[in-house]
Design a protein around this motif. Structure first.
Motif, PDB file in Angstrom:
ATOM      1  N   ASN A  10      22.609  32.862  44.455  1.00  0.00           N
ATOM      2  CA  ASN A  10      22.114  33.149  43.389  1.00  0.00           C
ATOM      3  C   ASN A  10      21.587  34.979  42.808  1.00  0.00           C
ATOM      4  N   LYS A  11      21.298  34.776  41.351  1.00  0.00           N
ATOM      5  CA  LYS A  11      20.338  36.294  41.079  1.00  0.00           C
ATOM      6  C   LYS A  11      19.586  35.786  40.481  1.00  0.00           C
ATOM      7  N   VAL A  12      18.438  36.505  40.198  1.00  0.00           N
ATOM      8  CA  VAL A  12      17.861  35.776  38.641  1.00  0.00           C
ATOM      9  C   VAL A  12      17.323  37.419  38.530  1.00  0.00           C
ATOM     10  N   THR A  13      17.199  38.003  37.573  1.00  0.00           N
ATOM     11  CA  THR A  13      17.598  39.036  37.034  1.00  0.00           C
ATOM     12  C   THR A  13      16.232  39.222  35.087  1.00  0.00           C
ATOM     13  N   GLU A  14      15.765  40.086  35.277  1.00  0.00           N
ATOM     14  CA  GLU A  14      14.646  40.530  33.963  1.00  0.00           C
ATOM     15  C   GLU A  14      15.948  40.886  32.990  1.00  0.00           C
ATOM     16  N   LYS A  15      15.579  40.302  31.338  1.00  0.00           N
ATOM     17  CA  LYS A  15      16.538  41.202  30.733  1.00  0.00           C
ATOM     18  C   LYS A  15      16.524  43.007  30.986  1.00  0.00           C
ATOM     19  N   GLY A  16      17.708  42.886  29.780  1.00  0.00           N
ATOM     20  CA  GLY A  16      17.974  45.168  30.438  1.00  0.00           C
ATOM     21  C   GLY A  16      17.968  45.024  31.786  1.00  0.00           C
ATOM     22  N   LYS A  17      17.809  44.226  32.782  1.00  0.00           N
ATOM     23  CA  LYS A  17      17.998  45.318  34.080  1.00  0.00           C
ATOM     24  C   LYS A  17      19.725  45.350  34.498  1.00  0.00           C
ATOM     25  N   TYR A  18      19.766  46.380  35.517  1.00  0.00           N
ATOM     26  CA  TYR A  18      21.306  46.360  35.984  1.00  0.00           C
ATOM     27  C   TYR A  18      21.539  45.585  37.506  1.00  0.00           C
ATOM     28  N   VAL A  19      22.792  44.917  37.046  1.00  0.00           N
ATOM     29  CA  VAL A  19      23.184  43.376  38.870  1.00  0.00           C
ATOM     30  C   VAL A  19      24.109  43.615  38.936  1.00  0.00           C
ATOM     31  N   GLU A  20      24.896  43.989  40.197  1.00  0.00           N
ATOM     32  CA  GLU A  20      25.773  43.935  41.034  1.00  0.00           C
ATOM     33  C   GLU A  20      26.165  42.386  41.101  1.00  0.00           C
ATOM     34  N   LEU A  21      26.899  42.339  41.470  1.00  0.00           N
ATOM     35  CA  LEU A  21      27.840  40.990  42.223  1.00  0.00           C
ATOM     36  C   LEU A  21      28.799  41.517  43.197  1.00  0.00           C
ATOM     37  N   ARG A  22      29.388  40.445  44.232  1.00  0.00           N
ATOM     38  CA  ARG A  22      29.894  41.500  45.671  1.00  0.00           C
ATOM     39  C   ARG A  22      31.033  40.274  45.763  1.00  0.00           C
ATOM     40  N   CYS A  23      32.074  40.266  45.428  1.00  0.00           N
ATOM     41  CA  CYS A  23      33.048  39.599  46.055  1.00  0.00           C
ATOM     42  C   CYS A  23      33.729  40.567  47.011  1.00  0.00           C
ATOM     43  N   ASP A  24      34.156  39.160  48.384  1.00  0.00           N
ATOM     44  CA  ASP A  24      34.444  39.326  49.583  1.00  0.00           C
ATOM     45  C   ASP A  24      36.280  38.770  49.762  1.00  0.00           C
ATOM     46  N   PRO A  25      37.508  39.592  48.601  1.00  0.00           N
ATOM     47  CA  PRO A  25      38.428  38.084  49.198  1.00  0.00           C
ATOM     48  C   PRO A  25      39.137  37.838  50.399  1.00  0.00           C
ATOM     49  N   ILE A  26      39.904  36.652  50.326  1.00  0.00           N
ATOM     50  CA  ILE A  26      40.502  36.396  51.719  1.00  0.00           C
ATOM     51  C   ILE A  26      41.903  38.086  51.964  1.00  0.00           C
ATOM     52  N   SER A  27      40.936  37.863  53.130  1.00  0.00           N
ATOM     53  CA  SER A  27      42.499  39.102  53.650  1.00  0.00           C
ATOM     54  C   SER A  27      43.106  39.624  53.356  1.00  0.00           C
ATOM     55  N   GLY A  28      44.016  40.003  53.030  1.00  0.00           N
ATOM     56  CA  GLY A  28      45.269  41.107  53.248  1.00  0.00           C
ATOM     57  C   GLY A  28      45.816  40.192  51.153  1.00  0.00           C
TER      58      GLY A  28
END
Lengths: 115, 111
Positions: A10-28
């Motif tokens: 979960n990520k809560v941010t304010e309008k105008g801010k910058y966000v990064e979302l991360r994904c770790d895929p299945i190996s290979g």
């Protein structure tokens, strides 16, 4: 084995801010996808990576959205100058792209709320 | 990818077979039918896929009509854990790798 993982959950941010979302895929898994899901709707495609390169970014809504996968594994979805309309669940999926049938395995998603 | 049409919701009694229909009248010869489901607060989960023959795996069976314009997903003995939104998707192989989801069918298993 380990499935696709996404952080934060979960990520809560304010309008105008910058966000990064991360994904770790299945190996290979060589292919990685980002989707966005608004309430009551099915997931909507954003971008697809084959290895390190974006093979299809036609679903990115505008230039505030950008994604990278520098080493062909972990991917980061970046959203600049967030807007309230960006609030959604962001889903990541990976697949092997082996043969003609491609089963995508999804992570649990990151719920983004822009206040 | 061709568009699919599914009923918005269905109920099924626990222990009975759940039959979920899907229309894909504009499907092309090189397009598979995929089914995914999404349990509340989880990511979509692959169930089964087929091209023109009927398919069965440990989760479900997929019946595709001879003209390939419609299909039915069958959950043979539905349990409460099968309550989810079920998505029918048609997708070409060797290209156009994205999945195009509709709004799916919300299946509720009734105890």
């Amino acid at each position: 084995g380990a499935g696709v993982s996404q952080t934060p959950s979960n990520k809560v941010t304010e309008k105008g801010k910058y966000v990064e979302l991360r994904c770790d895929p299945i190996s290979g898994h060589t292919a990685l996808y980002w989707y966005r899901q608004s309430l009551g709707q099915g997931p909507e495609f954003l971008i697809y990576f084959q290895g390190t390169g974006a093979a299809d970014d036609s679903g990115l809504p505008n230039d505030r959205f950008f994604a990278v996968r520098p080493e062909g594994s972990v991917s980061t979805l970046k959203i600049q100058r967030t807007e309230r309309g960006d609030s959604a669940v962001y889903l990541c999926a990976s697949s092997t792209l082996a043969g003609e049938v491609d089963t995508q395995y999804f992570g649990p998603g990151t719920r983004l709320t822009v206040l | 990818d061709a568009k699919t049409t599914q009923p918005p919701s269905m109920d099924c009694a626990e222990g009975r077979a759940a039959n979920l229909p899907c229309n894909h009248s504009t499907i092309s010869g090189n397009e598979y039918v995929y089914w995914y489901r999404q349990i509340h607060s989880q990511g979509p989960q692959y169930i089964i896929h087929g091209l023109k023959n009927n398919e069965t795996n440990e989760m479900a069976s997929l019946i595709i009509t001879e003209d390939r314009k419609s299909s039915t997903l069958i959950l043979p003995h539905a349990t409460l854990r099968d309550t989810a939104v079920y998505y029918c998707i048609v997708r070409a192989f060797f290209g156009n790798e994205k999945l195009t989801f509709g709004t799916g069918t919300r299946l509720t298993i009734i105890p």
